[in-house]
Design an enzyme around this catalytic site. Structure first.
Site, PDB file in Angstrom:
ATOM      1  N   ASP A   1      31.634 -54.067  59.909  1.00 52.47           N
ATOM      2  CA  ASP A   1      32.826 -53.723  59.228  1.00 52.47           C
ATOM      3  C   ASP A   1      32.864 -52.361  58.299  1.00 52.47           C
ATOM      4  OD1 ASP A   1      31.149 -54.545  57.495  1.00 52.47           O
ATOM      5  OD2 ASP A   1      32.154 -55.621  55.918  1.00 52.47           O
ATOM      6  N   LYS A   2      31.810 -51.779  58.043  1.00 58.13           N
ATOM      7  CA  LYS A   2      31.672 -50.412  57.328  1.00 58.13           C
ATOM      8  C   LYS A   2      30.362 -49.732  57.684  1.00 58.13           C
ATOM      9  CE  LYS A   2      29.602 -53.203  53.515  1.00 58.13           C
ATOM     10  NZ  LYS A   2      29.747 -53.659  52.147  1.00 58.13           N
ATOM     11  N   THR A   3      30.424 -48.520  57.438  1.00 64.69           N
ATOM     12  CA  THR A   3      29.338 -47.750  57.893  1.00 64.69           C
ATOM     13  C   THR A   3      28.214 -47.786  56.942  1.00 64.69           C
ATOM     14  OG1 THR A   3      30.023 -45.933  56.429  1.00 64.69           O
ATOM     15  CG2 THR A   3      30.939 -45.798  58.729  1.00 64.69           C
TER      16      THR A   3
ATOM     17  N   GLU B   1      27.021 -41.225  44.493  1.00 66.57           N
ATOM     18  CA  GLU B   1      27.069 -40.805  43.034  1.00 66.57           C
ATOM     19  C   GLU B   1      25.471 -40.596  42.818  1.00 66.57           C
ATOM     20  OE1 GLU B   1      29.684 -42.293  39.415  1.00 66.57           O
ATOM     21  OE2 GLU B   1      28.152 -43.655  39.775  1.00 66.57           O
TER      22      GLU B   1
END
Length: 363
Positions: free
Chosen positions: A182-184, A271
């Protein structure tokens, strides 16, 4: 609102004061807290369920086969018991030598049928391959041992080999054809590396890997000798723009320093990569002083810069950006914003959109 008896004042609470389950207390000795959203009627408890037992295809087929074999055994036992009982009843007088098998003359047909049924089930006991399940479990156990000792699946960073906590799905691993994510971050392990950046209209960073002698911060793999030259030379054309970018990287974040370990705790790996990059280039975020000022140490000049943090607009999926409002050492109020390029570009004024800096950056 909550009122603390020790402090004798009322304090407003918001989502920022909510500690979720699993949070770790750091940089403070204690907190005042009240338990909320607990009990069996909460959403997390309502949605929780017992772990489902995972069954492999091989185990499912084996179970189905054993049940089928047992069914055949019962049918054959019933047929044999019925035919045997019928024969014994019909030939009771001519087969006296069978003794107890004939039973009492008063014994009914149904009673003899039940006794014969038990006998025939014992005769066909070998139909059910009981040893098959034991053999499969032993094979899967040794498969798990081989997997745990596979050096190709050893993680050097965590010093941890693979652990086969359940051997039920060993044979399923070799049949994986598709991986849906669903996400990298699931595929990249959330590992972010700082490799290149632009300051002004100049690109810094090369495709070459840094030499082993270059000290690299975590999440940073940067190589460009020109950066140090422009950073240490105040007369360099790009010096001012480069300093602004590095100050921005060291200030626009929500990182907390672990006072015991001296490491950065970031909400996201990107970040952390940005702040570590600024630290590697000489602009190190040192935390907050007693007056809640952000302290950034410029190791290139030995100067300590203090920025008063006025407000933080944290990143969320709706805004797709985060912003901080600071008061710099010159007393100016500065807004620093970072986020997705699609969100930042649409908020630039016409002068910035027509500038050569933006065109160089997009190239």
């Amino acid at each position: 609102m909550i009122q603390l008896a020790q402090l004798k004042k009322k304090t407003s609470l918001s989502a920022e004061n909510l500690l979720l389950r699993g949070c770790i207390l750091r940089n403070t000795e204690h907190v005042y807290g009240a338990v909320v959203y607990q009990g069996h009627d909460t959403k997390i408890m309502k949605n929780s369920a017992n772990a489902r037992y995972k069954l492999s295809k091989l185990e499912g087929q084996t179970t189905t086969s054993i049940i089928s074999i047992f069914g055949v055994q019962v049918v054959m036992a019933l047929i044999g018991a019925y035919l045997g009982t019928d024969w014994l009843v019909s030939n009771r007088e001519s087969v006296n030598y069978l003794g107890d098998l004939l039973g009492d003359n008063k014994e009914s047909f149904s009673t003899m049928l039940i006794n014969q049924c038990g006998t025939w089930i014992l005769i066909f006991t070998n139909f059910v391959p009981i040893s098959l399940m034991v053999t499969l479990e032993l094979v899967k156990f040794w498969q798990g041992m081989f997997m745990s000792s596979d050096y190709l699946m050893y993680d050097e960073e965590q010093d941890m080999p693979i652990r086969a906590q359940s051997s039920n799905l060993n044979e399923e691993l070799g049949q994986v054809e598709y991986v849906f994510s669903d996400k990298t971050g699931t595929l990249t392990c959330n590992i972010m590396e700082f490799r290149k950046f632009t300051a002004g209209a100049k690109l810094y960073g090369t495709d070459q890997n840094p030499s082993p002698d270059d000290v690299q911060e975590s999440n940073v793999r940067f190589h460009d000798p020109q950066l140090k030259l422009d950073l240490l030379d105040p007369k360099a054309p790009n010096h001012e723009a480069l300093v602004r970018v590095l100050v921005f990287l060291s200030c626009c974040h929500t990182i907390i320093i672990d006072q015991k370990k001296g490491t950065y705790n970031a909400a996201s790996p990107d970040e952390l990569a940005l702040v570590n990059a600024a630290k590697q280039f000489g602009f190190e975020f040192k935390g907050f002083d007693k007056n809640d000022n952000m302290v950034v140490e410029n190791r290139n000049t030995g100067e300590s810069l203090k920025y008063q943090l006025l407000h933080v607009c944290e990143f969320n999926s709706t805004r797709k950006r985060m912003s901080v409002i600071l008061k710099d050492p010159q007393g100016r109020t500065v807004l620093m914003c970072k986020g997705a390029d699609s969100v930042i570009l649409e908020r630039l004024n016409q002068k910035s959109l027509d500038s050569q800096v933006l065109k160089k950056t997009q190239q």
